[in-house]
Design an enzyme around this catalytic site. Structure first.
Site, PDB file in Angstrom:
ATOM      1  N   PRO A 111       0.811  -1.140  -0.022  1.00  0.00           N
ATOM      2  CG  PRO A 111      -0.335  -1.272   2.008  1.00  0.00           C
ATOM      3  CD  PRO A 111       0.600  -2.011   0.936  1.00  0.00           C
ATOM      4  N   GLY A 113       2.261   4.728   0.807  1.00  0.00           N
ATOM      5  CA  GLY A 113       2.629   5.601   2.030  1.00  0.00           C
ATOM      6  C   GLY A 113       2.160   5.256   3.208  1.00  0.00           C
ATOM      7  N   GLY A 115       4.331   3.111   5.016  1.00  0.00           N
ATOM      8  CA  GLY A 115       5.350   2.548   5.966  1.00  0.00           C
ATOM      9  C   GLY A 115       5.607   1.371   5.593  1.00  0.00           C
ATOM     10  CG  LEU A 116       4.012  -2.003   4.728  1.00  0.00           C
ATOM     11  CD1 LEU A 116       3.026  -2.950   4.187  1.00  0.00           C
ATOM     12  CD2 LEU A 116       4.813  -2.576   5.868  1.00  0.00           C
ATOM     13  N   GLY A 117       7.308   0.824   2.570  1.00  0.00           N
ATOM     14  CA  GLY A 117       8.442   1.244   1.693  1.00  0.00           C
ATOM     15  C   GLY A 117       7.856   1.006   0.060  1.00  0.00           C
ATOM     16  CB  SER A 118       4.538   1.702  -1.403  1.00  0.00           C
ATOM     17  OG  SER A 118       4.469   3.104  -0.945  1.00  0.00           O
ATOM     18  CB  SER A 119       7.873   5.851  -2.424  1.00  0.00           C
ATOM     19  OG  SER A 119       8.323   5.771  -1.240  1.00  0.00           O
ATOM     20  CG  ASP A 163      12.384   3.550   3.255  1.00  0.00           C
ATOM     21  OD1 ASP A 163      12.939   3.598   4.345  1.00  0.00           O
ATOM     22  OD2 ASP A 163      11.079   3.965   3.033  1.00  0.00           O
TER      23      ASP A 163
HETATM   24  C1  MEV Z   1      10.169   6.536   5.703  1.00  0.00           C
HETATM   25  O1  MEV Z   1      10.213   5.127   5.269  1.00  0.00           O
HETATM   26  C2  MEV Z   1      11.426   6.493   6.615  1.00  0.00           C
HETATM   27  C3  MEV Z   1      11.996   7.706   7.088  1.00  0.00           C
HETATM   28  O2  MEV Z   1      13.083   7.588   7.859  1.00  0.00           O
HETATM   29  C4  MEV Z   1      12.503   8.690   6.133  1.00  0.00           C
HETATM   30  C5  MEV Z   1      13.759   8.167   5.403  1.00  0.00           C
HETATM   31  O3  MEV Z   1      14.466   7.602   6.088  1.00  0.00           O
HETATM   32  O4  MEV Z   1      13.884   8.649   4.233  1.00  0.00           O
HETATM   33  C6  MEV Z   1      10.817   8.534   8.086  1.00  0.00           C
END
Ligand code: MEV
Length: 328
Positions: A111, A113, A115-119, A163
């Site tokens: 999904p 945005g 928190g699982l690193g989609s981008s 990421d």
């Molecule tokens: C985002 O997945 C992780 C952060 O630490 C930003 C980053 O490391 O680029 C919040």
């Protein structure tokens, strides 16, 4: 036409603090983004089947522009498109092919945005597929570096290599500034809870930066997260899952103090803890999205499934395969 895929990740420890030079340990999970790139004469056409967007198509640079059919905020879609645009710029830079166009098709099990690193996974897979489509094969380390440039650009210069390195290399990794390496990890019983929402990484990172500049104790909090990570590395090396859980709980508390948790993330963390989890924390930028817990039993999965605000809970295996070509 070339298809490549790359994994998403959870943060065992260290998100946000890693932006300020503290170490972090993300772990790739078996949920992948798959990107197919086909050369065309000019322009860029992007199709995404599942980025929590109900599918969208965007075509521009002289072509028709359709506003995506979305179920997430416009800023998130703009950010998503930003990653793809910048990944294509990296493809052009790496291959020297300035005037070509591309069809880009994205299928993601991660999904957007959340928190699982989609981008990062989309950027990594797009750079690999795009460069291969033009006959250039990059090493995973170079793909990681180029995907990092993408994130940095889209996140206004505020990104770490965590990421993108994790997605390109797979497995568990340790990132501290420019020092990125793969590390050994014991079998980790990851359970993920997803609230169906998303956070704006750029805004959340900027918020932590402001707090850190305003209050010494916020700067100390960021440093304390670094201490947790260093302790966590020892627990990883010892295969001490209980200690890893305790440290994850601590890490979540400090991330909450920095203002990046949310009611639903906290609810899922507490549900997992009230189950049998060794520990639980939000993963990634926060604001909404996912938490990760360590639990070899089914208890925290069940507890989260009954938690208002939790849309989905699932087990996630460590994925030792980084970016890879799927078809050409
Ligand atoms: C985002 O997945 C992780 C952060 O630490 C930003 C980053 O490391 O680029 C919040």
């Amino acid at each position: 036409m070339v298809t490549a895929s790359a994994p998403g990740k959870v943060y065992l420890f260290g998100e946000h603090a890693v932006v300020y030079g503290e170490p972090a340990v993300p772990c790739a999970i078996e949920r992948r983004a798959t990107v197919t790139v086909t050369e065309r004469s000019d322009g860029l056409r992007v199709q995404a089947d599942d980025l929590s967007l109900n599918g969208f198509t965007v075509e521009y640079e002289g072509k028709a522009t359709d506003r995506p059919d979305i179920d997430v905020s416009e800023s998130l879609v703009d950010a998503g498109m930003g990653y793809i645009n910048e990944a294509i710029e990296q493809v052009k830079d790496a291959t020297g092919a300035e005037s070509v166009g591309f069809d880009v098709e994205i299928n993601s099990q991660i999904p957007l945005g959340a928190g699982l690193g989609s981008s990062a996974a989309v950027a990594v897979a797009a750079i690999d597929a795009g460069t291969r489509e033009l006959g250039v094969e990059l090493q995973p380390e170079e793909i990681a570096d180029r995907a990092y440039q993408v994130e940095k650009k889209v996140q206004d210069g505020e990104a770490s290599r965590a990421d993108t390195f994790c997605s390109a290399m797979g497995g568990a990794v340790r990132v501290e500034g420019d020092d990125c390496r793969q590390i050994e990890a014991p079998e980790l019983p990851f359970v993920v809870g997803y609230d169906g929402g998303a956070g704006d990484t750029g805004a959340l990172v900027a918020g932590v930066r402001r707090l850190r500049e305003q209050y010494d104790f916020a700067a100390d909090t960021v440093e304390a997260i670094g201490d947790i990570v260093r302790n966590g590395e020892q627990a990883l090396a010892d295969g001490n899952v209980e200690e890893l859980g305790r440290l994850m709980d601590f890490n979540h508390g400090l991330l909450s103090a920095l203002g990046v948790s949310s009611r639903s993330l906290d609810a899922m963390v507490w549900a997992a803890r009230n189950g049998e989890a060794h520990g639980a924390k939000l993963t990634g930028a926060g604001g909404g999205g996912c938490i990760v817990a360590l639990d070899e039993t089914a208890e925290s999965l069940t507890a989260m499934e009954y938690t208002p605000g939790c849309e989905q809970a699932f087990r996630a295996e460590l994925d030792t395969t980084g970016v890879q070509m799927e078809a050409e």
